[in-house]
Design a protein around this motif. Sequence first.
Motif, short mmCIF file in Angstrom:
data_model
loop_
_atom_site.label_atom_id
_atom_site.label_comp_id
_atom_site.label_asym_id
_atom_site.label_seq_id
_atom_site.Cartn_x
_atom_site.Cartn_y
_atom_site.Cartn_z
N GLY A 23 0.83 -1.12 0.16
CA GLY A 23 0.01 0.22 0.36
C GLY A 23 0.69 1.59 0.29
N SER A 24 1.95 1.55 0.31
CA SER A 24 2.90 2.28 0.87
C SER A 24 3.60 2.54 -0.72
N THR A 25 3.80 1.56 -1.31
CA THR A 25 4.71 1.88 -3.05
C THR A 25 4.91 2.57 -3.64
N TYR A 26 3.07 3.48 -3.66
CA TYR A 26 2.18 3.86 -4.53
C TYR A 26 3.25 5.30 -3.91
N LEU A 27 3.08 5.45 -2.82
CA LEU A 27 3.51 6.97 -2.72
C LEU A 27 4.96 7.11 -2.43
N GLY A 28 5.92 5.99 -2.23
CA GLY A 28 7.05 6.06 -2.79
C GLY A 28 7.38 6.35 -3.81
N MET A 29 7.00 5.69 -4.45
CA MET A 29 6.95 5.76 -6.40
C MET A 29 6.80 7.40 -6.85
N LYS A 30 5.54 7.92 -5.85
CA LYS A 30 4.94 9.29 -6.00
C LYS A 30 6.63 10.03 -5.96
N VAL A 31 7.17 10.03 -4.75
CA VAL A 31 7.72 10.96 -3.69
C VAL A 31 9.51 10.70 -5.13
N ALA A 32 9.60 9.55 -5.55
CA ALA A 32 10.65 9.38 -6.28
C ALA A 32 10.70 9.87 -8.03
N THR A 33 9.55 9.86 -8.53
CA THR A 33 9.29 10.40 -9.41
C THR A 33 9.36 12.16 -10.04
N GLU A 34 9.74 12.37 -8.27
CA GLU A 34 9.16 13.72 -8.27
C GLU A 34 10.77 14.50 -9.30
N THR A 35 11.57 13.59 -8.87
CA THR A 35 12.47 13.65 -9.88
C THR A 35 13.47 13.03 -11.00
N VAL A 36 12.81 11.85 -10.92
CA VAL A 36 13.29 10.90 -11.43
C VAL A 36 12.25 10.42 -12.79
N PRO A 37 12.67 10.51 -14.12
CA PRO A 37 11.71 10.03 -14.71
C PRO A 37 11.02 8.84 -14.16
N ALA A 38 10.02 8.19 -14.56
CA ALA A 38 9.13 7.11 -14.17
C ALA A 38 9.64 5.92 -15.24
N PHE A 39 10.08 5.51 -16.25
CA PHE A 39 10.58 4.24 -16.46
C PHE A 39 12.36 3.93 -16.24
N PHE A 40 12.98 5.01 -16.37
CA PHE A 40 14.30 4.78 -15.85
C PHE A 40 14.55 4.61 -14.23
N LEU A 41 12.86 5.44 -13.45
CA LEU A 41 12.90 4.92 -12.09
C LEU A 41 12.52 3.23 -11.99
N SER A 42 11.64 3.07 -12.70
CA SER A 42 11.13 1.10 -12.62
C SER A 42 12.45 0.76 -13.67
N SER A 43 13.56 1.03 -14.06
CA SER A 43 14.07 0.59 -14.15
C SER A 43 15.38 -0.15 -13.45
#
Length: 298
Positions: A23-43
């Motif tokens: 349940g918390s990973t959604y907020l974690g992804m939101k915080v991380a994608t503030e500066t890192v593009p989504a596909f690169f973050l996932s990679s």
Amino acid sequence: MTSDKPVTTQTFVYLLAVYIIWGSTYLGMKVATETVPAFFLSSVRFFLAGLLLLAIGGLKEKTLPNREQLRNAIFVGTLLIGIGNTTVAVAVHYMPSGLVALLVAAMPAWFMVLDWAFFSRNKPGTLTLLGIAVGFIGLFLLFNPFGNQHVESFPLWPVLIVIFGNICWAIGSLLVQRFSMPTQITSTAIQMLAGAVFALVVSLIAEHDQVQQFLGMSHRGWFAYLYLVLIGSLVGYTSYSWLARNAPPRLTSTYAYINPVVALLLGWAIGHESITPMVAIASAIVVGGVVLMTLGKK
């Protein structure tokens, strides 16, 4: 619970871990994608997690996949991780993380509809169909395209992105049951690495300055990234894997409607996301629909 699998204190510890962590990973992804593009973050997220899990699988399972199993795991990983999970990272960058979690909560509907249409041909029961209808009514109220409540707060196009990702995730999960796959841990590691490679290719085509943005993350961003890798991917997976083997399936499936509630509350408490009365009502309807789908699932 009527099951030959006992419900122990350990069961509830792992279940609580899945509730909170996923349940918390959604907020974690939101915080991380503030500066890192989504596909690169996932990679970079799943490349590191996949390598760690591959090492664990090699030590514990000590088996190598054959060519067919490797090919199947790569294909499934592209659907699940490369597309399914990454589209969530794209969406949370533009939308409240709790609302994205509610979209993902409708996943059982896609499982059942696609399974009925293309795989088992088993028609969903009345309770399941009622749950699907209730869930989609809730989603319509939540993302009503004819209303203007979201015009200034966030765009609606990421909703279509998440739906596409959900369909890919459901197809990949249904194929896992029909494909010859490597052993469990090794299979998941290969899927993570395949998804990471796919996400990197898309990132190189569609995103810019990824490495500089990744290296320039704030302490908050680095914490979110490490949390996603070590806790979200590894601990969350290990907990769910244990539940899948040792807990009653209906108890395990409750994560499907607890995760969005956790995501909504964390988004409100930590991410400063607003929960209006309409959002609360529509969210309750969506979760109610998922409960009906779960209860009606054979």
